[in-house]
Design a protein around this motif. Structure first.
Motif, PDB file in Angstrom:
ATOM      1  N   LYS A 110       0.522  -1.108   0.185  1.00 57.55           N
ATOM      2  CA  LYS A 110      -0.165   0.440  -0.268  1.00 57.55           C
ATOM      3  C   LYS A 110       1.073   1.425   0.395  1.00 57.55           C
ATOM      4  CE  LYS A 110      -4.524  -1.986   1.354  1.00 57.55           C
ATOM      5  NZ  LYS A 110      -5.450  -2.304   3.044  1.00 57.55           N
ATOM      6  N   SER A 111       2.337   1.355   0.289  1.00 56.98           N
ATOM      7  CA  SER A 111       2.876   2.080   0.115  1.00 56.98           C
ATOM      8  C   SER A 111       3.115   2.338  -1.356  1.00 56.98           C
ATOM      9  CB  SER A 111       4.268   1.887   0.647  1.00 56.98           C
ATOM     10  OG  SER A 111       4.908   0.551   0.096  1.00 56.98           O
ATOM     11  N   ALA A 112       2.757   1.623  -2.388  1.00 59.90           N
ATOM     12  CA  ALA A 112       2.489   2.421  -3.398  1.00 59.90           C
ATOM     13  C   ALA A 112       1.107   3.557  -4.239  1.00 59.90           C
ATOM     14  CB  ALA A 112       2.459   1.051  -4.504  1.00 59.90           C
ATOM     15  N   GLY A 113       0.832   3.525  -2.769  1.00 56.87           N
ATOM     16  CA  GLY A 113      -0.605   5.008  -3.433  1.00 56.87           C
ATOM     17  C   GLY A 113      -1.585   3.711  -3.998  1.00 56.87           C
ATOM     18  N   GLY A 114      -2.648   4.574  -4.231  1.00 58.06           N
ATOM     19  CA  GLY A 114      -3.797   4.597  -5.126  1.00 58.06           C
ATOM     20  C   GLY A 114      -3.264   4.545  -7.028  1.00 58.06           C
ATOM     21  N   HIS A 115      -4.231   4.350  -7.601  1.00 53.55           N
ATOM     22  CA  HIS A 115      -3.487   4.182  -9.487  1.00 53.55           C
ATOM     23  C   HIS A 115      -2.417   5.724  -9.428  1.00 53.55           C
ATOM     24  CE1 HIS A 115      -7.027   0.713 -10.184  1.00 53.55           C
ATOM     25  NE2 HIS A 115      -6.076   0.538  -9.352  1.00 53.55           N
ATOM     26  N   TRP A 116      -1.861   5.512 -10.838  1.00 51.76           N
ATOM     27  CA  TRP A 116      -1.341   6.448 -11.314  1.00 51.76           C
ATOM     28  C   TRP A 116      -2.942   7.229 -11.964  1.00 51.76           C
ATOM     29  CZ3 TRP A 116       1.750   5.902 -16.608  1.00 51.76           C
ATOM     30  CH2 TRP A 116       1.683   8.063 -16.777  1.00 51.76           C
ATOM     31  N   ASN A 117      -3.214   8.259 -11.737  1.00 53.39           N
ATOM     32  CA  ASN A 117      -4.338   9.036 -12.383  1.00 53.39           C
ATOM     33  C   ASN A 117      -4.014  10.390 -12.614  1.00 53.39           C
ATOM     34  OD1 ASN A 117      -6.821   9.511 -13.340  1.00 53.39           O
ATOM     35  ND2 ASN A 117      -7.648   9.200 -11.350  1.00 53.39           N
ATOM     36  N   PRO A 118      -3.265  11.023 -13.405  1.00 52.22           N
ATOM     37  CA  PRO A 118      -2.890  11.879 -13.541  1.00 52.22           C
ATOM     38  C   PRO A 118      -3.640  13.103 -14.080  1.00 52.22           C
ATOM     39  CG  PRO A 118      -1.722  10.743 -15.270  1.00 52.22           C
ATOM     40  CD  PRO A 118      -2.036  10.271 -13.938  1.00 52.22           C
ATOM     41  N   SER A 119      -5.303  12.801 -14.716  1.00 55.37           N
ATOM     42  CA  SER A 119      -6.141  13.382 -15.510  1.00 55.37           C
ATOM     43  C   SER A 119      -7.146  13.231 -14.496  1.00 55.37           C
ATOM     44  CB  SER A 119      -6.436  12.732 -16.526  1.00 55.37           C
ATOM     45  OG  SER A 119      -5.358  13.035 -17.979  1.00 55.37           O
ATOM     46  N   ASP A 120      -6.827  12.524 -13.050  1.00 54.78           N
ATOM     47  CA  ASP A 120      -8.392  12.434 -12.690  1.00 54.78           C
ATOM     48  C   ASP A 120      -9.576  12.313 -13.180  1.00 54.78           C
ATOM     49  OD1 ASP A 120      -9.254  13.337  -9.782  1.00 54.78           O
ATOM     50  OD2 ASP A 120      -9.589  15.219  -9.985  1.00 54.78           O
TER      51      ASP A 120
END
Length: 202
Positions: A110-120
């Motif tokens: 979980k240290s990897a955070g959430g999905h990569w989502n630069p466009s939100d």
């Protein structure tokens, strides 16, 4: 005596004509050949296209035994070919995503955070849905031998490009279950069973 002198004169003239006639030295020939080779090598080098590459070593998370490797090749123009190979995974479908932080240190990843989502935007299935996270990939099928392979060409990624496209430094996460491509924010794919940080190959 006159005949002998005349013959000697003719012979001497012939020798002088041969030695003074036009010729191409070995040095000149070597220089020309070297120039031709250099020009040929230059044209070959200029025609080569160097493609950026990256990889991620996949390690277990959440007490799984999953291991493997992912490789990435930047084809240019926003296209990256991706190949994931895993071993020791539970047979069935497993969701694969890129997560925003290249940190696999937590036991449950979980240290990897959430999905990569630069466009939100909302989570979805590429390229079917109108919206999907930059880190949304697909489900990988693992066979009864506990191995799986997933290969895709992803549009909108780069290796070392703009922040909104650059996959270097992101985490590749494999989940315990399949992505339903509907549940928000991440597809209800279950716990994170493997993680690898994407690093550029120098």
């Amino acid at each position: 005596m006159k005949i002998i002198n005349f013959a000697f004169t003719l012979l001497l003239g012939s020798v002088l004509m041969v030695s003074c006639g036009p010729s191409k030295s070995n040095e000149d020939a070597t220089d020309t050949d070297s120039t031709d080779v250099a020009e040929e090598n230059t044209s070959v080098s200029s025609g080569e296209k160097v493609m950026m590459q990256a990889k991620a070593v996949i390690n277990p998370a959440s007490d799984s035994k999953v291991s493997g490797e992912a490789t990435f090749t930047d084809l240019g123009e926003g296209n990256v070919t991706f190949k994931l190979t895993v071993n020791h995974a539970v047979p069935g479908e497993h969701a694969v995503h890129l997560h925003e932080t290249g940190d696999c240190s937590a036991p449950d990843a979980k240290s990897a955070g959430g999905h990569w989502n630069p466009s939100d935007v909302e989570h979805g299935k590429r390229p079917v849905d109108m919206q999907f996270h930059a880190g949304d990939i697909d489900n990988m099928e693992v066979g009864e031998d506990s191995t799986g392979v997933l290969t895709m060409t992803i549009v909108g990624w780069s290796i070392g490009g703009a922040d909104s496209t650059n996959i270097v430094g992101k985490a590749l996460i494999i989940h315990g279950g399949a992505d339903d491509f509907e549940s928000q924010p991440s597809g209800a794919a279950g716990k994170r069973v493997a993680c690898g940080v994407i690093e550029k190959v120098e």
